[in-house]
Structures are given as C-alpha cells and as structure tokens.
Design a protein around this motif. Sequence first.
Motif, short mmCIF file in Angstrom:
data_model
loop_
_atom_site.label_atom_id
_atom_site.label_comp_id
_atom_site.label_asym_id
_atom_site.label_seq_id
_atom_site.Cartn_x
_atom_site.Cartn_y
_atom_site.Cartn_z
N ARG A 136 -8.65 -1.70 0.44
CA ARG A 136 -9.18 -0.47 0.78
C ARG A 136 -8.09 0.70 0.56
N ASN A 137 -8.55 1.84 -0.12
CA ASN A 137 -8.16 3.11 -0.44
C ASN A 137 -7.37 2.88 -1.70
N VAL A 138 -7.75 1.78 -2.44
CA VAL A 138 -6.98 1.74 -3.84
C VAL A 138 -8.20 1.55 -4.96
N SER A 139 -7.80 2.30 -6.04
CA SER A 139 -8.51 2.31 -7.06
C SER A 139 -7.96 1.89 -8.24
N ARG A 140 -8.57 1.37 -9.19
CA ARG A 140 -7.78 1.14 -10.65
C ARG A 140 -8.61 1.83 -11.67
N HIS A 141 -7.61 2.40 -12.48
CA HIS A 141 -8.24 3.13 -13.78
C HIS A 141 -7.14 3.08 -14.87
N LYS A 142 -7.47 2.56 -16.17
CA LYS A 142 -6.43 2.51 -17.09
C LYS A 142 -5.48 1.54 -16.73
N GLY A 143 -5.51 0.76 -15.94
CA GLY A 143 -4.35 -0.28 -15.79
C GLY A 143 -3.45 0.32 -14.65
N VAL A 144 -3.75 1.31 -13.94
CA VAL A 144 -3.02 1.89 -12.85
C VAL A 144 -3.73 1.77 -11.80
N TYR A 145 -3.07 1.42 -10.63
CA TYR A 145 -3.68 1.58 -9.26
C TYR A 145 -3.27 2.70 -8.43
N THR A 146 -4.43 3.44 -8.19
CA THR A 146 -4.20 4.79 -7.63
C THR A 146 -4.59 4.52 -6.14
N VAL A 147 -3.87 5.40 -5.17
CA VAL A 147 -4.02 5.35 -3.84
C VAL A 147 -4.41 6.80 -3.20
N ARG A 148 -5.56 6.98 -2.55
CA ARG A 148 -5.94 7.90 -2.06
C ARG A 148 -6.52 7.62 -0.63
N TYR A 161 0.47 3.35 -8.90
CA TYR A 161 1.35 2.25 -8.94
C TYR A 161 0.67 1.34 -9.91
N HIS A 162 1.92 0.48 -10.66
CA HIS A 162 1.64 -0.47 -11.65
C HIS A 162 1.23 -1.80 -11.22
N ASP A 163 1.82 -2.12 -9.86
CA ASP A 163 1.97 -3.31 -9.19
C ASP A 163 0.69 -3.29 -7.91
N LEU A 164 -0.13 -3.96 -7.80
CA LEU A 164 -1.28 -4.00 -6.75
C LEU A 164 -0.60 -4.12 -5.07
N ALA A 165 0.38 -4.93 -5.21
CA ALA A 165 1.07 -5.12 -3.79
C ALA A 165 1.76 -3.83 -3.26
N ASP A 166 2.44 -3.17 -4.18
CA ASP A 166 2.95 -1.81 -4.05
C ASP A 166 1.92 -0.84 -3.34
N ALA A 167 0.65 -0.73 -4.28
CA ALA A 167 -0.32 0.11 -3.86
C ALA A 167 -0.87 -0.08 -2.76
N THR A 168 -1.16 -1.45 -2.35
CA THR A 168 -1.69 -2.02 -1.07
C THR A 168 -0.73 -1.25 -0.05
N ARG A 169 0.59 -1.72 -0.09
CA ARG A 169 1.31 -1.06 1.10
C ARG A 169 1.42 0.12 1.35
N ALA A 170 1.38 1.03 0.34
CA ALA A 170 1.28 2.46 0.32
C ALA A 170 0.01 3.09 1.04
N ALA A 171 -0.87 2.16 0.72
CA ALA A 171 -2.32 2.51 1.37
C ALA A 171 -2.17 2.30 2.68
N GLU A 172 -1.78 1.05 3.22
CA GLU A 172 -1.50 0.73 4.52
C GLU A 172 -0.54 1.59 5.35
N ASN A 173 0.40 2.10 4.63
CA ASN A 173 1.46 2.89 5.35
C ASN A 173 0.66 4.40 5.53
#
Length: 185
Positions: A136-148, A161-173
Amino acid sequence: MAESCSIEGCGTKRYARGWCEKHYTRWRRNGDPNVTQRHFNPADALDARTERRGRCLIWTGAIDRAGYGMIRTEGRTLRPHRVAWELSNGPVPEGKFLDHICWNRACVDLSHLRVVTRQQNNSYLSGPKGNRDLPRNVSRHKGVYTVRVNKDGRRYYVGSYHDLADATRAAENKRSELFGIYAGR
C-alpha cells in the motif's frame, strides 16, 4: 438422465452447486444446505451461527460477495457484526461505522470492532486497491519504488527507493505518523 443432488438421501435433480433447488435455496438463505430451521430473532441467529476460529469469532451463516455476514429477518438484511455490537453497546451513532480491527469481515468478536468515522475506516484499509503486487502507498516507475500517502486531500511525497523493503517501511512509517492507530497495514 440428469445427476441428482449431492446431499445424502436426496434424489432430486441437481439445480446448482451440486444441489437440488431446495438445498441450494437453503444454502443461499442460511449459509448451509442442510439447515431447515430459520432464526427469526437476530440474537438467536448470532448464537447459532458463530464459532471461534483462532482469535476471531466467525459468522458461519450466509456471507455476501464482499465477505460480510448476512442475517435476513422481517424482509431486511442485517450485518451480524453490527447486530453483535448493538446487542452489547446500543446503536452505532449516526454517521459512524464499525471497523474490523482484525480485517476479517465475517468476525463478530466485540473486541475486534470499534466505532470510527468514514475517514478513519478508509485509512485503516488492509492493502492496495490498484496494483496488488506492491504494498500500500508504493508504486513503481522506471525501476524505482515511490512512496506517497494521502490524507485530508493532501498528498505526502515520502521518497523514492531502489529497494522494495525500504519503500515498504517508509510507507508504513508515514501512515503511522499521519493516522496513528488507524494506519492500517
């Protein structure tokens, strides 16, 4: 020759789901093709059609397409979780909703229900609406995970974020920061 109903002892012609019309209708009305007794009192239906499964108290009667239980009485369809709440706590206030903290729509356990506003209920959703492959709140565009994350009509850009785990943590936070106990998962 047409096949007969799959219910033991019933030799009637199959109608749907392997059952005759009588057993199919019983299943549609009561959630069980063998149930002949209908409960005209919602409290009795609740007592007869719930069972503990893990931490949840699950409604075992009829379920709608969205996964919510249904009690039919006096020409109306009631939600078992709402019946359970109102029997114990009185009516849900106007403009408020019941939220399943456990995310199980068939659960009627009072400790898993709370009164919320529409906004709180929507912010507590369990997952993404669009792309089911991403958190949730993570999208992917051109190999990068964006959090909004959106709240109150405002979009908060968290980062890329280049790493999905980092993007997931950022979205949860960010959801925790913005929504507190209603952050969802």
